[in-house]
Every structure is written in C-alpha cells, then in structure tokens.
Scaffold this active site. Structure first.
Site, PDB file in Angstrom:
ATOM      1  N   SER A 223      -2.433  -1.627  11.397  1.00  0.00           N
ATOM      2  CA  SER A 223      -3.392  -0.949  12.288  1.00  0.00           C
ATOM      3  C   SER A 223      -4.402  -1.926  12.912  1.00  0.00           C
ATOM      4  O   SER A 223      -5.307  -1.510  13.636  1.00  0.00           O
ATOM      5  CB  SER A 223      -4.146   0.134  11.516  1.00  0.00           C
ATOM      6  OG  SER A 223      -5.009  -0.454  10.554  1.00  0.00           O
TER       7      SER A 223
ATOM      8  N   ASP B  81       0.837  -1.202   0.000  1.00  0.00           N
ATOM      9  CA  ASP B  81       0.000   0.000   0.000  1.00  0.00           C
ATOM     10  C   ASP B  81       0.873   1.253   0.000  1.00  0.00           C
ATOM     11  O   ASP B  81       1.711   1.436   0.900  1.00  0.00           O
ATOM     12  CB  ASP B  81      -0.894   0.034   1.256  1.00  0.00           C
ATOM     13  CG  ASP B  81      -2.011  -0.999   1.221  1.00  0.00           C
ATOM     14  OD1 ASP B  81      -2.208  -1.640   0.164  1.00  0.00           O
ATOM     15  OD2 ASP B  81      -2.689  -1.160   2.251  1.00  0.00           O
TER      16      ASP B  81
ATOM     17  N   ASP C 202     -11.818  -4.951   6.977  1.00  0.00           N
ATOM     18  CA  ASP C 202     -11.075  -6.224   7.014  1.00  0.00           C
ATOM     19  C   ASP C 202     -10.920  -6.718   8.450  1.00  0.00           C
ATOM     20  O   ASP C 202     -11.015  -7.915   8.727  1.00  0.00           O
ATOM     21  CB  ASP C 202      -9.683  -6.035   6.385  1.00  0.00           C
ATOM     22  CG  ASP C 202      -9.769  -5.550   4.941  1.00  0.00           C
ATOM     23  OD1 ASP C 202     -10.724  -5.945   4.246  1.00  0.00           O
ATOM     24  OD2 ASP C 202      -8.888  -4.773   4.521  1.00  0.00           O
TER      25      ASP C 202
ATOM     26  N   THR D 282      -8.664   2.767   6.701  1.00  0.00           N
ATOM     27  CA  THR D 282      -8.131   1.644   5.911  1.00  0.00           C
ATOM     28  C   THR D 282      -8.068   0.378   6.782  1.00  0.00           C
ATOM     29  O   THR D 282      -7.577   0.426   7.900  1.00  0.00           O
ATOM     30  CB  THR D 282      -6.710   1.977   5.388  1.00  0.00           C
ATOM     31  OG1 THR D 282      -6.751   3.248   4.756  1.00  0.00           O
ATOM     32  CG2 THR D 282      -6.219   0.927   4.404  1.00  0.00           C
TER      33      THR D 282
ATOM     34  N   GLY E 261     -20.295   0.711   8.665  1.00  0.00           N
ATOM     35  CA  GLY E 261     -19.323   1.703   9.149  1.00  0.00           C
ATOM     36  C   GLY E 261     -19.691   2.186  10.535  1.00  0.00           C
ATOM     37  O   GLY E 261     -19.972   1.388  11.428  1.00  0.00           O
TER      38      GLY E 261
ATOM     39  N   LYS F 128     -22.296   3.288  11.595  1.00  0.00           N
ATOM     40  CA  LYS F 128     -23.679   2.968  12.017  1.00  0.00           C
ATOM     41  C   LYS F 128     -23.787   1.531  12.516  1.00  0.00           C
ATOM     42  O   LYS F 128     -24.872   1.073  12.872  1.00  0.00           O
ATOM     43  CB  LYS F 128     -24.642   3.206  10.851  1.00  0.00           C
ATOM     44  CG  LYS F 128     -24.818   4.692  10.500  1.00  0.00           C
ATOM     45  CD  LYS F 128     -25.747   4.883   9.314  1.00  0.00           C
ATOM     46  CE  LYS F 128     -25.020   4.637   8.027  1.00  0.00           C
ATOM     47  NZ  LYS F 128     -25.697   4.390   6.839  1.00  0.00           N
TER      48      LYS F 128
HETATM   49  O1  RIB Z   1      -9.291  -2.816   2.686  1.00  0.00           O
HETATM   50  C1  RIB Z   1      -8.113  -2.070   2.638  1.00  0.00           C
HETATM   51  C2  RIB Z   1      -7.197  -2.610   1.574  1.00  0.00           C
HETATM   52  O2  RIB Z   1      -7.798  -2.430   0.309  1.00  0.00           O
HETATM   53  C3  RIB Z   1      -5.860  -1.936   1.470  1.00  0.00           C
HETATM   54  O3  RIB Z   1      -4.903  -2.495   2.325  1.00  0.00           O
HETATM   55  C4  RIB Z   1      -5.532  -2.027  -0.011  1.00  0.00           C
HETATM   56  O4  RIB Z   1      -4.427  -2.840  -0.299  1.00  0.00           O
HETATM   57  C5  RIB Z   1      -6.798  -2.524  -0.687  1.00  0.00           C
HETATM   58  O5  RIB Z   1      -6.726  -3.844  -1.040  1.00  0.00           O
END
Ligand code: RIB
Length: 287
Positions: free
Chosen positions: A283, A12, A244, A240, A214, A216
């Site tokens: 993070s 990234d 995930d 970011t 998010g 909410k």
């Molecule tokens: O969800 C965040 C990710 O989306 C980032 O790390 C980037 O690489 C994209 O894949």
C-alpha cells in the site's frame, strides 16, 4: 551517503473484521489476505518508493527466499538479508470498519541477529551514512552503540514500544521518531503533543524529535527549531504501514537535503495515500 535499514521482515496475515475481537470472544472475519510487511521492510520499501537507494538488513527463513525477489522488485538492496533456520517473522493483523488496525507480532527470524552479523553489515558503512532502526529486532542497543562509533546518523522508531526501550541508549540517536502512544510510554506521562515534545527534548537534548499524530499531522523539533505539518484529509480504508510510509518518505527527502517542512509535507502526503489502500508494503505509494 548510504542508507541502511536493519529491520524486521514479516508475513502479515490480515483479517478484516467489523470490530476488534474482545477477550473471551470468537468472531468471524469478513476477508483474509496475506501481505509482506514488518515495520522494517515497510520503511525500506517507503524509502525506495520515495526514490532512495536503501540497503535492507534482515533475517528470513531459508524457505522464504521469494521475499528477496519481492524486495528486489521494489528496488530495495538485499545484500544483507540472511537466511536462517528460525521461521520468518509474522504478524496477525485485524483491520476494522474504520480502517484502524490491531497487531500481534511474532519475532522469529527477526530476533535472530548475532553480534558478528551486525559487525559484518556495519563494516560496509561509514561516517555520515544513515542507519534506520525500529524495535522489531533484537540487539538494538548494541547496533546503536556500534553505529554511533562509526559516526552514522541514527534514526530510531521505537515501535512497537516495549519496556526494554527505556534502557536503550536513545541519547546516542540523532532522530527519534515516535507516535503519541510510544511517546507516552517513553516519558511515562500523558501530556499534549507540545508538552511531550518538550519533555523528550529535555530528556534527549542532542536528538531531534519527530512526533507523528496520525490524522492530526506531525511535529518536528530540534533545539530552537519547531515545525508542524497538517495531515491531508482522506477516507482511511487500512492504516497499516501509514507510519512506516511517513518515516521512509521523511528520511528519503531529508537525506537529499530538502527543507524539513518539505520532508514533512511529502511524508504526510505519501502516508495519506497509503491509508486509502489495503495491506502493508503493497500500500506504499510512489509519489
Ligand atoms: O507498521 C505495520 C507493520 O507492523 C505490519 O506490516 C506488521 O508486520 C507489523 O510489523
């Protein structure tokens, strides 16, 4: 029961900006950093940080084998990471003053999966094992079909949402994890969250739906089950990898037979900590 994530690995390139660049504009960045990311890698790191053993299957360029060392430090199993000639996937990320992001990805090695590689990976997994997928690699429909034949439990996060996803065999997926924008593109409708959930449930009646909203919160629904979880209020610095983190924590807790409401609440807590730190995988907290 084992957890396999066949997913992307990105480098990234993160630019802090006042506002996202507009068409025809050139803007200066306030800060620049390089992190490890990719929705696949981030979700594997989140699973590991939540306490699960996860096998990450992915492709990287031969010159980037340091990524394997980093993943090992996070306790992610790297047995199914292949070194290929294509360049490692990367992302160009702008993060604005409010911590929101705007991302361009280049697939590279992430899109170099081959059928025999998929077979070699899947032969190590059995009925009841978990498979997690996002939409940053190639061969997703083939992987879903092969994993379903084995009897794996499939979790699919169609991010980033592309028009190809509309033709994927989503009805074979056990749990579909989408945010509002992905849900809109998948259904073709701009509805409120409950209406979207109902539409997705009608479309994929044997699939549980996890809708992330998010700040909410989130909603999980399957058949007659419906659970809503509020998000924690925090000051976001960089969102970011928040989604995930949520996904990795949710699946980790679910795989340990925790109640859905507890899975949602742990996932939400982890994601809210994630947004208070800069970067992708780095993070993701351990809580
Ligand atoms: O969800 C965040 C990710 O989306 C980032 O790390 C980037 O690489 C994209 O894949």
């Amino acid at each position: 029961m084992k957890i396999l994530n066949i997913g992307s690995i990105n480098i990234d390139y993160v630019y802090e900006v006042d506002n996202f660049v507009k068409s025809g504009e050139t803007i200066p960045s306030n800060n620049f950093k390089i992190f490890l990311g990719g929705k696949g890698l981030n979700q594997s790191v989140a699973l590991a940080q939540a306490g699960s053993q996860v096998f990450h299957a992915g492709n990287i360029n031969i010159k980037d084998d340091n990524i394997k060392k980093e993943l090992t430090k996070w306790n992610v199993n790297i047995d199914y990471i292949k070194e290929v000639s294509e360049s490692t996937g990367h992302a160009i990320i702008q993060v604005n003053k409010d911590g929101e992001n705007s991302i361009i990805i280049h697939g590279g090695a992430n899109r170099a999966f081959e059928s025999n590689q998929i077979d070699m990976i899947l032969k190590n997994f059995n009925q009841g094992d978990i498979l997690l997928l996002q939409n940053e690699i190639n061969k997703i429909p083939e992987i879903i079909e092969k994993a379903k034949n084995i009897g794996m439990k499939i979790f699919f996060n169609p991010a980033p949402m592309t028009k190809e996803v509309l033709n994927y065999p989503i009805d074979l997926v056990d749990c579909l994890i989408v945010n509002e924008s992905e849900a809109k593109k998948l259904t073709g409708e701009d509805l409120d969250s409950d209406e979207i959930i109902n539409l997705l449930k009608n479309k994929y009646s044997n699939t549980s739906i996890l809708l992330t909203l998010g700040e909410k919160g989130s909603i999980y629904s399957y058949k007659t089950k419906y659970l809503k979880c509020e998000a924690m209020k925090v000051k976001a610095i960089d969102t970011t990898a928040a989604g995930d983190t949520f996904i990795g924590y949710f699946i980790s807790h679910l795989s340990r037979d925790k109640e859905i409401k507890d899975c949602l609440s742990m996932a939400s807590k982890a994601a809210s900590i994630c947004v208070t730190k800069k970067g992708g995988a780095i993070s993701i907290p351990k809580i």
